[in-house]
Design an enzyme around this catalytic site. Structure first.
Site: not given
Ligand code: GCW
Length: 703
Positions: A228, A305, A309, A378, A383, A411, A539, A564
């Site tokens: 980002n 990227k 997002e 990934k 994720d 994370e 998630h 999300w």
């Protein structure tokens, strides 16, 4: 010569380097502690390890001499000297056929080892043992020297050593999610190591230790800034700073890359568009690439990227990902740079399945990317969950080099609190069979290029380093940095082998201690899966660390997007639990090759560890154990908690066997890990109880 080297070592130690035993065991020295070896080992090494011959005057040869002298002095506890040639004694000789007449004369089979491989041989010369580390390049020799030190740190006899190594993957990179203000996104090891305010005037001495650590495990590239990204990273002001970092890394074979913001031509270039097909935009990037490579001649390339997002990208202009990547690739091609384009793209559409989004968006572009473009994917389709099936793009794009992206930073794996060894997770990924060319088409073969004959190959790990004294926040986080490097170099290594190497260098060579810690490490990831995402439930977390199965965007607008939240993923109702990705549901299972698809799609053959990833399973469905889904779920949560409880005890019993400082640190973290494991279990089971409406199994005593 001798005195110069000792002088340099002295200065470096005073500046806070890793060499001195006077430092407390704060974890700074990583796996390069070079502690005194047992007397018997010293006696064994002494005749041939107190003289070091490393011809050459480059910074890399200086680094090799420095490392060997520091390490051997520490391990042997006797003076080690630098000699210009093998005289009448044993020695360690490191170099290339060009730098060392001795290595040239031995005529070792170096050709097939490529630019980074090396061979280590023990030879007898005039009755003296000489350990030779030979390579085609100085960086190869440096890698070999680190390998030799690894053997010695584990007291391995050298008389008969004869080994050859070369990396299986060419670009072995760390990705830093470091922001220009020093904050590291999902970083739990402190603030960024790059002190942008101080650069280029002052370059932190610590950066050299960072480069050493990477070289010791063969990592040869690092992307300094977050994907980002901030366009300012590409301004002259920051490029000069980046060049200063690159200068420190270069002798260690570590190339610098930058994450490039796609809209940079507008933000810092004053253009009205960033459309990849606009000639002005292409020119801007070409000139930018020329400028960067003028400052950093070995610049690796861009990581991008795009359209993910909220990041800008070619889709903003109705162009394809290939249009965007190829335009940047053309700018870098004259400089031998690459574009690493991320496949982490998932545009929300009502009713869509995030697990299929990247596949749908990118698989059709196989064969459409320029030769110096790699696609970074990934390991799993969502994720970085503690467990995911392999990403279906592996095996689906034979004409595109695919770079697996792992997340070293934890994370979703308990931040810097959980003791989590990630090698087993990465092994599971490598060993997955994509069936792209029939049975045995493992993901490892896709990644190393052997399945489809890729020219360039790569692998990336999202770094877990920061400016904490111990680099990674948790002492065991260091093992994941280490494991990433070792697997990037050789993905055939077992998790156990990696754990044992690391423990011996980092904690202790005592066989009982090594065995106890190895076991804890090897079990750790599965335990976390048990209490955070049993049976493929994924998630369902709040802030990616704590449980939050109740989160849905309707009731919790702070989750921003439906995909999300958690309810989107677990889909619990009175009938059952899990995301139906079969034909009856989203059909995302269809992204896999038929053999894999059919196995996942059938409730009877789907691996139970991924059951709720692919199926919505009735609460009373019987699993292979004979338990119902509800009972099995409860059993996993319970088992995860029990593991942390047991490890807390095992760790306590290691008191005195390792240094008190690190022992106490880890023990404290285990207490918090235990509290969060209870939290996960209790919160999730109580939440799902409203749907299952079944009693808790007896063994699962809720607090
Ligand atoms: O895991 C998610 C993170 C984002 C990250 C993104 C990505 C850097 O929550 O913070 O962005 O993945 O990989 O791009």
């Amino acid at each position: 010569m001798i005195s110069t080297v000792f002088f340099r070592v002295g200065v470096w130690m005073a500046a806070g380097g890793m060499a001195s035993c006077a430092f407390a065991e704060d974890g700074y020295r990583l796996w390069m502690r070079y502690e005194p070896l047992p007397e018997a080992t010293v006696a064994q090494y002494k005749p041939h390890a107190t003289a070091v011959v490393v011809p050459g005057s480059s910074k890399t040869t200086q680094a090799i001499r420095h490392e060997l002298v520091t390490a051997l002095t520490g391990m042997l506890g006797i003076p080690v000297h630098v000699a210009s040639a093998v005289e009448r004694h044993g020695a360690i000789v490191v170099g290339t056929p060009q730098s060392s007449p001795l290595i040239a004369a031995l005529d070792l089979p170096l050709k097939e080892l490529g630019p980074e491989g090396y061979c280590i041989r023990s030879v007898m010369l005039d009755g003296h043992q000489v350990t030779v580390v030979a390579a085609n390049s100085e960086v190869g020799a440096l890698y070999g020297a680190f390998h030799l030190l690894r053997l010695m740190q584990s007291s391995i006899p050298l008389e008969r050593v004869a080994l050859r190594e070369k990396p299986r993957i060419r670009l072995r990179m760390l990705n830093h999610w470091d922001n220009l203000d020093g904050v590291v996104t999902w970083g739990f090891g402190g603030k960024s190591l790059w002190k942008w305010d101080e650069l280029p005037g002052k370059v932190d001495e610590r950066l050299r230790d960072y480069a050493r650590a990477n070289a010791s495990i063969g990592i040869n590239g690092t992307v300094l800034n977050n994907v980002n990204s901030d366009a300012r990273s590409l301004t002259r002001e920051y490029l000069v700073k980046t060049a200063a970092i690159a200068d420190v890394f270069r002798p260690y074979g570590l190339r610098v890359y930058l994450a490039a913001r796609f809209s940079a031509p507008m933000e810092i270039g004053g253009l009205k568009t960033a459309d990849p097909l606009d000639p002005g935009v292409a020119t801007w990037w070409r000139e930018k690439a020329d400028e960067i490579c003028g400052l950093i001649p070995d610049f690796g390339g861009f990581l991008v990227k795009a359209n993910s997002e909220g990041q800008p990208g070619p889709r903003t202009y109705n162009r394809t990902h290939a249009d965007g990547a190829n335009m940047l690739a053309a700018a870098l091609a004259p400089h031998n740079g690459v574009v690493i384009w991320r496949a982490f793209v998932y545009d929300y559409k009502p009713g869509y399945d995030r697990a299929a989004a990247a596949f749908d968006e990118l698989a059709p572009f196989d064969g459409k990317f320029a030769l110096n473009v790699l696609l970074q994917v990934k390991n799993g389709p969502i994720d970085f969950m503690p467990r995911e099936p392999f990403h279906p793009l592996f095996g689906a794009m034979p004409r595109t080099p695919l770079v697996p992206e792992f997340q070293i930073t934890q994370e979703y794996m308990g931040r810097n609190i959980y003791l989590a060894f990630l090698a087993p997770m990465w092994r599971e990924f490598f060993d997955s069979d994509s069936y792209a060319k029939g049975e045995g088409s493992t993901v490892a073969k896709v990644a190393d290029g052997s399945l489809d004959g890729q020219r360039i190959t790569g692998i990336a790990g999202v770094a877990n380093t920061g400016d904490d004294r111990n680099w990674t926040g948790h002492h065991f986080g260091q093992a994941n940095w280490y494991a990433f490097g070792r697997l990037a170099w050789d993905h055939t290594l077992t998790s156990e082998q990696i754990a044992r190497e690391w423990i011996k260098m980092t904690f202790s060579n005592d066989p009982a201690v090594v065995a106890a810690i190895t076991r804890i490490m090897l079990e750790s990831r599965e335990a976390i899966v048990d209490y955070t995402m049993p049976l493929g439930l994924h998630h369902i977390t709040r802030d990616h660390y704590r449980p939050g199965p109740w989160l849905s965007v309707l009731q919790h607008p702070e989750t921003i997007r439906e995909d999300w939240g958690s309810v989107y993923y677990h889909r619990a109702d009175e009938k059952g639990l899990g995301f139906d990705r079969t034909k009856r549901g989203s059909n995302a299972v269809n992204c896999y090759q038929p053999e894999v698809r059919d196995r996942f799609a059938d409730l009877a053959t789907c691996p139970e560890k991924l059951l709720l990833w692919f199926h919505h399973v009735p609460w009373d469905h019987r699993l292979r154990s004979g338990r119902t889904l509800w009972e099995e779920l409860a059993m996993h949560y319970h088992r995860g908690v029990e593991w942390v409880l047991a490890v807390r005890g095992k760790w306590a019993s290691l008191s005195g066997a390792i240094d008190a400082e690190r022992h106490v640190d880890v023990a404290r973290k285990l207490e918090i890990q235990l509290a969060t494991a209870y939290h996960w279990r209790d919160a999730c089971l109580l939440y799902f109880l409203q749907f299952s409406k079944q009693p808790f199994p007896k063994e699962c005593k809720m607090e």
